[in-house]
Design an enzyme around this catalytic site. Structure first.
Site, PDB file in Angstrom:
ATOM      1  N   CYS A  97       0.842  -1.199   0.000  1.00  0.00           N
ATOM      2  CA  CYS A  97       0.000   0.000   0.000  1.00  0.00           C
ATOM      3  C   CYS A  97       0.876   1.247   0.000  1.00  0.00           C
ATOM      4  O   CYS A  97       1.807   1.360   0.805  1.00  0.00           O
ATOM      5  CB  CYS A  97      -0.907  -0.035   1.229  1.00  0.00           C
ATOM      6  SG  CYS A  97      -1.763   1.507   1.561  1.00  0.00           S
ATOM      7  N   GLU A  98       0.586   2.187  -0.865  1.00  0.00           N
ATOM      8  CA  GLU A  98       1.388   3.404  -0.945  1.00  0.00           C
ATOM      9  C   GLU A  98       1.136   4.354   0.216  1.00  0.00           C
ATOM     10  O   GLU A  98       1.900   5.299   0.433  1.00  0.00           O
ATOM     11  CB  GLU A  98       1.137   4.130  -2.264  1.00  0.00           C
ATOM     12  CG  GLU A  98      -0.247   4.709  -2.429  1.00  0.00           C
ATOM     13  CD  GLU A  98      -0.423   5.395  -3.780  1.00  0.00           C
ATOM     14  OE1 GLU A  98      -1.182   6.378  -3.822  1.00  0.00           O
ATOM     15  OE2 GLU A  98       0.179   4.954  -4.778  1.00  0.00           O
ATOM     16  N   HIS A  99       0.080   4.119   0.989  1.00  0.00           N
ATOM     17  CA  HIS A  99      -0.236   5.014   2.103  1.00  0.00           C
ATOM     18  C   HIS A  99       0.515   4.653   3.379  1.00  0.00           C
ATOM     19  O   HIS A  99       0.919   5.548   4.136  1.00  0.00           O
ATOM     20  CB  HIS A  99      -1.752   4.993   2.373  1.00  0.00           C
ATOM     21  CG  HIS A  99      -2.553   5.458   1.204  1.00  0.00           C
ATOM     22  ND1 HIS A  99      -3.746   4.866   0.833  1.00  0.00           N
ATOM     23  CD2 HIS A  99      -2.328   6.437   0.292  1.00  0.00           C
ATOM     24  CE1 HIS A  99      -4.221   5.475  -0.239  1.00  0.00           C
ATOM     25  NE2 HIS A  99      -3.383   6.423  -0.588  1.00  0.00           N
ATOM     26  N   HIS A 100       0.691   3.354   3.653  1.00  0.00           N
ATOM     27  CA  HIS A 100       1.370   2.925   4.878  1.00  0.00           C
ATOM     28  C   HIS A 100       2.560   2.007   4.610  1.00  0.00           C
ATOM     29  O   HIS A 100       3.252   1.606   5.535  1.00  0.00           O
ATOM     30  CB  HIS A 100       0.384   2.217   5.814  1.00  0.00           C
ATOM     31  CG  HIS A 100      -0.779   3.062   6.214  1.00  0.00           C
ATOM     32  ND1 HIS A 100      -2.012   2.997   5.583  1.00  0.00           N
ATOM     33  CD2 HIS A 100      -0.898   4.015   7.175  1.00  0.00           C
ATOM     34  CE1 HIS A 100      -2.843   3.858   6.148  1.00  0.00           C
ATOM     35  NE2 HIS A 100      -2.205   4.493   7.101  1.00  0.00           N
ATOM     36  N   GLN A 138      -5.085  -0.506  -4.624  1.00  0.00           N
ATOM     37  CA  GLN A 138      -5.741  -1.564  -5.392  1.00  0.00           C
ATOM     38  C   GLN A 138      -6.493  -0.995  -6.584  1.00  0.00           C
ATOM     39  O   GLN A 138      -6.539  -1.602  -7.661  1.00  0.00           O
ATOM     40  CB  GLN A 138      -6.680  -2.356  -4.485  1.00  0.00           C
ATOM     41  CG  GLN A 138      -7.343  -3.544  -5.172  1.00  0.00           C
ATOM     42  CD  GLN A 138      -8.152  -4.392  -4.218  1.00  0.00           C
ATOM     43  OE1 GLN A 138      -7.869  -4.450  -3.027  1.00  0.00           O
ATOM     44  NE2 GLN A 138      -9.185  -5.051  -4.723  1.00  0.00           N
ATOM     45  N   HIS A 166      -6.082  -6.220   2.993  1.00  0.00           N
ATOM     46  CA  HIS A 166      -5.138  -5.126   3.222  1.00  0.00           C
ATOM     47  C   HIS A 166      -4.655  -5.125   4.666  1.00  0.00           C
ATOM     48  O   HIS A 166      -5.450  -4.995   5.597  1.00  0.00           O
ATOM     49  CB  HIS A 166      -5.807  -3.782   2.900  1.00  0.00           C
ATOM     50  CG  HIS A 166      -6.088  -3.598   1.441  1.00  0.00           C
ATOM     51  ND1 HIS A 166      -5.432  -2.666   0.667  1.00  0.00           N
ATOM     52  CD2 HIS A 166      -6.947  -4.233   0.599  1.00  0.00           C
ATOM     53  CE1 HIS A 166      -5.866  -2.724  -0.588  1.00  0.00           C
ATOM     54  NE2 HIS A 166      -6.793  -3.671  -0.643  1.00  0.00           N
ATOM     55  N   CYS A 168      -3.091  -2.853   6.124  1.00  0.00           N
ATOM     56  CA  CYS A 168      -3.289  -1.562   6.785  1.00  0.00           C
ATOM     57  C   CYS A 168      -4.613  -1.531   7.534  1.00  0.00           C
ATOM     58  O   CYS A 168      -4.805  -0.703   8.433  1.00  0.00           O
ATOM     59  CB  CYS A 168      -3.211  -0.418   5.779  1.00  0.00           C
ATOM     60  SG  CYS A 168      -4.413  -0.508   4.448  1.00  0.00           S
TER      61      CYS A 168
END
Length: 207
Positions: A97-100, A138, A166, A168
């Site tokens: 995941c690019e956020h976490h 995704q 996920h 996250c």
């Protein structure tokens, strides 16, 4: 279906090329993160961790150095006149995941209606890998896969579905376990014909 379902219509915006730091700078960053986590990067068990992490990143994010067009460049035209749906389902993938920067993983289902030949079945699995081995969402990954199929194979229609869990959501935050996110996108005949959509869903086991 225990999932959030999203239908995608807008392709992602391409990002500008980035300048990679040196291997030494990457390892120094890992040591900083270890210290930020509350541990001592100089203790015996962690001394070689920065080098291991940098090496692992080279594998986990190898997709940045791969070209989807090259993966799909070779097609086969001698298929005995076959022009019906080609489906490869249950392709496993592992992404971050690019956020976490924590993993999400699951399966990809890809179908297309050939126009002028077919691509090797293993190439569709390789295509998934190209985009999974990058920092991702995704939703973006779903769009990237189907856009690559359309741009390089020119099919009469294509369908892509991703199902993923996920970390996250599982390891942090709401800590919701056994929840799957489902994304899908249709183009060409699949976007225009509900019968073809239903056939795709039935074949991947969602009807």
């Amino acid at each position: 279906m225990d999932a959030r379902v999203k239908s995608l219509t807008t392709p992602p915006v391409a990002s500008a090329p980035v300048t990679r730091p040196s291997r030494e700078e990457a390892e120094a960053a890992v040591r900083t993160l270890i210290a930020w986590a509350g541990d001592d990067p100089a203790r015996e068990g962690l001394l070689e961790t920065p080098a291991r992490v940098a090496k692992a990143y080279g594998e986990l994010f190898a997709g940045y150095g791969q070209d989807a067009g090259e993966v799909l460049s070779k097609t086969f035209k001698e298929v005995g006149g076959y022009d019906d749906l080609v489906l490869v389902k249950g392709i496993p993938f592992y992404a971050h995941c690019e956020h976490h920067m924590v993993p999400f993983f699951g399966q990809a289902h890809i179908a297309y209606l050939p126009h002028d030949g077919v691509v090797g079945l293993s190439k569709l699995a390789r295509l998934v890998e190209v985009f999974a081995r990058r920092l991702q969402t995704q939703e973006t990954m779903t769009a990237q896969i189907i856009d690559a199929i359309n741009e390089n194979l020119g099919p009469r229609g294509a369908a892509v579905m991703l199902e993923a869990e996920h970390m996250c959501m599982t390891m942090r935050g709401v800590r919701a376990h056994d929840v799957k996110t489902v994304t899908h996108r249709f183009t060409g005949v699949f976007a225009e014909d509900r019968v073809e959509q239903d056939r795709f869903f039935a074949m991947v086991g969602h009807r």
